[in-house]
Design a protein around this motif. Sequence first.
Motif, short mmCIF file in Angstrom:
data_model
loop_
_atom_site.label_atom_id
_atom_site.label_comp_id
_atom_site.label_asym_id
_atom_site.label_seq_id
_atom_site.Cartn_x
_atom_site.Cartn_y
_atom_site.Cartn_z
N SER A 197 43.01 7.16 33.18
CA SER A 197 43.94 6.96 32.23
C SER A 197 44.74 5.95 32.07
CB SER A 197 44.93 8.26 32.79
OG SER A 197 46.04 8.08 31.82
N SER A 205 39.57 21.64 43.15
CA SER A 205 40.69 21.54 44.26
C SER A 205 40.41 22.56 45.43
CB SER A 205 41.78 22.34 43.56
OG SER A 205 41.77 23.73 43.35
N ASP A 238 35.28 24.66 41.95
CA ASP A 238 36.85 24.58 41.86
C ASP A 238 37.01 23.19 42.48
OD1 ASP A 238 39.34 24.31 42.28
OD2 ASP A 238 39.60 26.36 42.40
N VAL A 244 42.85 18.49 42.23
CA VAL A 244 42.39 18.61 41.08
C VAL A 244 41.79 17.22 40.20
CG1 VAL A 244 43.84 18.71 39.31
CG2 VAL A 244 42.02 19.90 39.01
N ASN A 245 42.58 16.26 40.64
CA ASN A 245 42.27 14.88 39.94
C ASN A 245 41.45 14.03 40.81
OD1 ASN A 245 43.58 14.42 37.02
ND2 ASN A 245 45.36 15.42 38.23
N GLY A 295 38.11 20.79 26.27
CA GLY A 295 38.49 19.50 25.97
C GLY A 295 37.47 18.37 25.78
N LYS A 346 34.83 31.70 31.37
CA LYS A 346 34.90 30.44 30.41
C LYS A 346 33.94 29.81 30.26
CE LYS A 346 40.03 29.58 31.36
NZ LYS A 346 40.97 28.52 31.64
N GLY A 405 43.95 16.77 34.97
CA GLY A 405 44.97 16.83 34.40
C GLY A 405 46.45 16.73 35.20
N LYS A 442 46.01 8.60 39.09
CA LYS A 442 44.88 8.03 38.36
C LYS A 442 44.54 6.44 38.68
CE LYS A 442 43.24 11.24 35.41
NZ LYS A 442 42.17 12.11 35.51
N THR A 493 42.81 18.64 22.91
CA THR A 493 42.22 19.21 24.22
C THR A 493 43.11 20.27 24.73
OG1 THR A 493 43.47 17.57 25.87
CG2 THR A 493 41.43 16.91 24.75
N GLU A 494 42.98 20.68 25.95
CA GLU A 494 43.99 21.72 26.33
C GLU A 494 44.97 21.09 27.44
OE1 GLU A 494 41.88 25.31 27.57
OE2 GLU A 494 40.76 25.44 25.59
N ARG A 513 35.21 26.26 37.04
CA ARG A 513 35.59 27.11 38.08
C ARG A 513 35.82 28.63 37.58
NH1 ARG A 513 42.32 25.38 38.19
NH2 ARG A 513 42.43 25.22 35.94
N ASN A 514 35.73 28.94 36.42
CA ASN A 514 35.82 30.24 35.66
C ASN A 514 34.43 30.50 35.16
OD1 ASN A 514 36.36 32.21 33.74
ND2 ASN A 514 38.57 31.92 34.31
N ALA A 537 33.91 21.31 32.35
CA ALA A 537 33.22 21.25 31.11
C ALA A 537 33.45 22.37 30.07
CB ALA A 537 31.57 21.02 31.56
N1 LIG Z 1 43.55 14.33 26.68
C1 LIG Z 1 43.96 13.13 26.80
O1 LIG Z 1 44.80 12.34 26.14
C2 LIG Z 1 43.61 12.44 28.36
C3 LIG Z 1 44.05 11.00 28.54
C4 LIG Z 1 43.67 10.37 29.42
C5 LIG Z 1 42.98 10.95 30.58
N2 LIG Z 1 42.61 12.24 30.52
C6 LIG Z 1 41.78 12.95 31.66
O2 LIG Z 1 40.63 13.51 30.91
C7 LIG Z 1 40.15 14.43 31.46
C8 LIG Z 1 39.83 15.87 30.50
O3 LIG Z 1 41.21 16.09 30.00
P1 LIG Z 1 41.23 16.86 28.88
O4 LIG Z 1 42.45 16.45 27.87
O5 LIG Z 1 40.10 17.29 28.18
O6 LIG Z 1 41.89 18.42 29.40
P2 LIG Z 1 41.62 20.06 29.43
O7 LIG Z 1 41.33 20.15 27.84
O8 LIG Z 1 42.78 20.44 30.01
O9 LIG Z 1 40.39 20.35 30.15
C9 LIG Z 1 40.48 20.18 31.61
C10 LIG Z 1 39.13 20.82 32.14
O10 LIG Z 1 39.29 20.76 33.62
C11 LIG Z 1 38.98 21.97 34.12
N3 LIG Z 1 39.86 21.96 35.17
C12 LIG Z 1 40.89 22.22 35.77
N4 LIG Z 1 41.26 22.20 36.94
C13 LIG Z 1 40.13 22.41 37.59
C14 LIG Z 1 39.42 22.82 38.88
N5 LIG Z 1 40.47 23.02 39.96
N6 LIG Z 1 38.26 22.91 39.03
C15 LIG Z 1 37.51 22.71 38.09
N7 LIG Z 1 37.75 22.48 36.85
C16 LIG Z 1 39.02 22.44 36.49
C17 LIG Z 1 39.38 22.98 33.14
O11 LIG Z 1 39.15 24.23 33.51
P3 LIG Z 1 40.13 25.66 33.06
O12 LIG Z 1 39.87 25.86 31.69
O13 LIG Z 1 39.46 26.53 33.98
O14 LIG Z 1 41.38 25.28 33.31
C18 LIG Z 1 39.19 22.20 31.98
O15 LIG Z 1 37.57 22.62 31.65
C19 LIG Z 1 41.56 14.80 32.73
O16 LIG Z 1 40.92 14.53 33.82
C20 LIG Z 1 42.47 13.96 32.14
O17 LIG Z 1 43.23 13.55 33.15
C21 LIG Z 1 42.80 12.96 29.39
#
Ligand SMILES: NC(=O)c1ccc[n+]([C@@H]2O[C@H](COP(=O)([O-])OP(=O)(O)OC[C@H]3O[C@@H](n4cnc5c(N)ncnc54)[C@H](OP(=O)(O)O)[C@@H]3O)[C@@H](O)[C@H]2O)c1
Length: 304
Positions: free
Chosen positions: A137, A65, A63, A110-111, A13, A40, A90, A184, A214-215, A36-37, A10
């Motif tokens: 996805s 994972s 976390d 992680v997923n 992104g 942040k 991700g 997914k 998003t990141e 997890r952090n 949370a």
């Molecule tokens: N953006 C797209 O186009 C898209 C499309 C389809 C599906 N999705 C899905 O939507 C979800 C969110 O995507 P997003 O684009 O918003 O990604 P994002 O901006 O990279 O955000 C991902 C979030 O997940 C956290 N995270 C990663 N590894 C983690 C862990 N081991 N434990 C706890 N938190 C963890 C990250 O925290 P840190 O800051 O600590 O890394 C960050 O807060 C994902 O599941 C992605 O697969 C995204």
Amino acid sequence: MLKRILITGANAGLGKESARKMAMKTGVEKIYLGCRNEEKALMAKRELEQQTGKMIFEILIIDVSDLNSVRSAVQSLEAPIEGLVMNAGGTGGQHFNDKTKDGVTQIFAVNLLGHVTLTNELLKARKLTKVALYAGSEAARGVKEMGMKRPNLKTSSEDEFASICDGTFFGNTKDATVPYGPIKYMAALWMSSIARQYPDIRFITMSPGATTGTEGFNTLSPVKQVVMKGMMKVMLMIGKVHKLDVGANRFVDGLFNASYPSGAFYASKKGLTGAIGEQGKLFADLNNNTFQDNAKNAIHRFIS
Ligand SMILES: NC(=O)c1ccc[n+]([C@@H]2O[C@H](COP(=O)([O-])OP(=O)(O)OC[C@H]3O[C@@H](n4cnc5c(N)ncnc54)[C@H](OP(=O)(O)O)[C@@H]3O)[C@@H](O)[C@H]2O)c1
């Protein structure tokens, strides 16, 4: 009405934007920012409080994972949540293919593995009472525009699904987008299976669609980042992807709108944006109860 909601991932992104939007919904009293952090998480909490004027955000260190971290997070929740958003995920970082101590790849952990454990532990402790949403996805049913093929399983047996969990299905791939779609896909199957097991709770898989801002690509290799980010910019210009607001709205809608039936997977009907539809109509394997249960049982092999 959902009073208490937990969102994983949370602090950035889609997770953070969904937290902001959900805080504005009538009746929401508490949003747990599952991060997890801690640093942040604190930054995100302050930002969300400023943006919404609401002091309803609480940090829950998790976390996904690390299954011990997941179990501790569930224990530390002092009261049940009504809504769960399984958003963390991700492409799994630079070492997406490395194994965790549970024997799955980082990208799988992680997923999916962490979220399955989170859901199981919440249900066991009677701490999840109404609805769970998984961030799916379109990659789960293949996306021609992005060069992603439909998962091509030979038998869809438990063993074959287990090979997706531990990565052997993909050989030694260096490309995180290769396992991403099948993982997914397994997640959507697992959600449908668990929906049949717990009919009193609504389980929805919802893709945010291709979402910019998003990141999500930040942990890909530098070359892949340039390619993917460049492609997203062009696709935004030609209307093939959408902004953060649109992606997060899909999560809000999926969580709060009870007309989405439990066990279903919703994503873009065509490509990666636009109207959403039930994905089982595009990829019939998603509706196969045996495949759903095999996927769930395969995941459970890695949870001790
Ligand atoms: N953006 C797209 O186009 C898209 C499309 C389809 C599906 N999705 C899905 O939507 C979800 C969110 O995507 P997003 O684009 O918003 O990604 P994002 O901006 O990279 O955000 C991902 C979030 O997940 C956290 N995270 C990663 N590894 C983690 C862990 N081991 N434990 C706890 N938190 C963890 C990250 O925290 P840190 O800051 O600590 O890394 C960050 O807060 C994902 O599941 C992605 O697969 C995204």
